[in-house]
Design a protein around this motif. Sequence first.
Motif, PDB file in Angstrom:
ATOM      1  N   ILE A   4       0.861  -1.185   0.000  1.00 16.87           N
ATOM      2  CA  ILE A   4       0.000   0.000   0.000  1.00 16.87           C
ATOM      3  C   ILE A   4       0.894   1.231   0.000  1.00 16.87           C
ATOM      4  N   ILE A   5       0.685   2.102  -0.967  1.00 17.77           N
ATOM      5  CA  ILE A   5       1.553   3.260  -1.168  1.00 17.77           C
ATOM      6  C   ILE A   5       0.716   4.533  -1.236  1.00 17.77           C
ATOM      7  N   ALA A  53      -1.792  12.142   0.321  1.00 17.76           N
ATOM      8  CA  ALA A  53      -1.909  10.712   0.624  1.00 17.76           C
ATOM      9  C   ALA A  53      -0.599  10.095   1.094  1.00 17.76           C
ATOM     10  N   ALA A  54       0.517  10.758   0.825  1.00 14.92           N
ATOM     11  CA  ALA A  54       1.822  10.227   1.240  1.00 14.92           C
ATOM     12  C   ALA A  54       2.167  10.576   2.679  1.00 14.92           C
ATOM     13  N   SER A  55       1.437  11.491   3.304  1.00 18.22           N
ATOM     14  CA  SER A  55       1.909  12.037   4.579  1.00 18.22           C
ATOM     15  C   SER A  55       1.886  11.025   5.714  1.00 18.22           C
ATOM     16  N   ILE A  56       0.844  10.200   5.817  1.00 16.44           N
ATOM     17  CA  ILE A  56       0.791   9.217   6.900  1.00 16.44           C
ATOM     18  C   ILE A  56       1.847   8.133   6.720  1.00 16.44           C
ATOM     19  N   PRO A  57       1.953   7.484   5.549  1.00 19.27           N
ATOM     20  CA  PRO A  57       2.993   6.456   5.429  1.00 19.27           C
ATOM     21  C   PRO A  57       4.408   7.004   5.530  1.00 19.27           C
ATOM     22  N   LEU A  58       4.623   8.252   5.110  1.00 14.99           N
ATOM     23  CA  LEU A  58       5.941   8.873   5.290  1.00 14.99           C
ATOM     24  C   LEU A  58       6.249   9.071   6.768  1.00 14.99           C
ATOM     25  N   ALA A  59       5.283   9.582   7.518  1.00 14.82           N
ATOM     26  CA  ALA A  59       5.480   9.786   8.957  1.00 14.82           C
ATOM     27  C   ALA A  59       5.669   8.457   9.670  1.00 14.82           C
TER      28      ALA A  59
END
Length: 345
Positions: A159-160, A305-311
């Motif tokens: 999941i990306i 959409a990238a902010s949660i998986p990046l954090a």
Amino acid sequence: MNDTGGVSGRSAALAAAKGRGAMIRAVPLGCGGYLPEKVMTNADFAARLDTSDEWIRSRTGIGARHMAAEGELTSDLATAAARRALDHAGLTGADIDLVVIATATPDRTFPSTATKVQHAIGMTGGFAFDVQAVCAGFIYALSLADALIFKGQARRALIIGAETFSRILDWEDRTTCVLFGDGAGAVILGAHEGEGAPSDRGLLATCLHSDGAHQDILYVDGGPSSTQTSGKLRMQGREVFKHAVAKLAEVADEAMEKAGVASADIDWVVPHQANLRIIEATAKKAGVPMEKVILTLQDHGNTSAASIPLALSTAVHDGRIGRGDLLLMEAIGGGLVWGAALLRW
């Protein structure tokens, strides 16, 4: 990583688990993130717009953000994050049978960005698709992957969340262009048997919502059907703030009730990194101290959409998040769409 082989094997394992009163959980196997090399600081914006570092920080908490290079596509960012997640999990692309990419900035109208990443990582079977729920896209993608794993249609899911928001910004609008950055984060989930209890590892609950009555407070003024252009981002900041605080607090409570946990059980909140004031207000309403909140917006800006998986990837790799920690993730985006997920790492 002791999953049975093939979809038929997974279906048999699912049936056996249900027969024992157990259930299949989507358990995290690895994560990774990628940020483009170019960094734009608040000082860079102050040099070309009527703004300042103090103005931006005091209203948003943002100090810097990364921007994709010319020719660097959303799929490039997503592929880099995917490869790091695979390395972290000790897997290869051939071990993955589902790719879900959450993005509002795909490479093309079609085909999906996910199919490009599928090919790039050497995944030759399974299936791949995109999800468009803007800043809440990663939560939506997690929920979909969880359901597909539970039903036995996938064994290991990648999941990306990946965005190049720099391509849809109005660089003359100081109220929006200073907020956003580019990046990608990835999480790999695998099917494992749990007891159906809050102590299980994996996704314990997801809650999704939308309300199309508020489309016009956060949107892009273009699209293939309407203007035949990609358009630029437009936002009514005060209205978004009002809805964000109320809806994120509500959905956090809903997810905790669904999973059978309380705010005191939460080890870390990993929120959408949009605005420090929203994050602080939401944490207070949820009864979680800021010491338990993962913050990266000061360095990443809002990567949608990238902010949660990046954090999440940042905190896993620096050692803050460890095995068994209970994470509350929450996000809201244009639509309006919002959601929350509880994941035991």
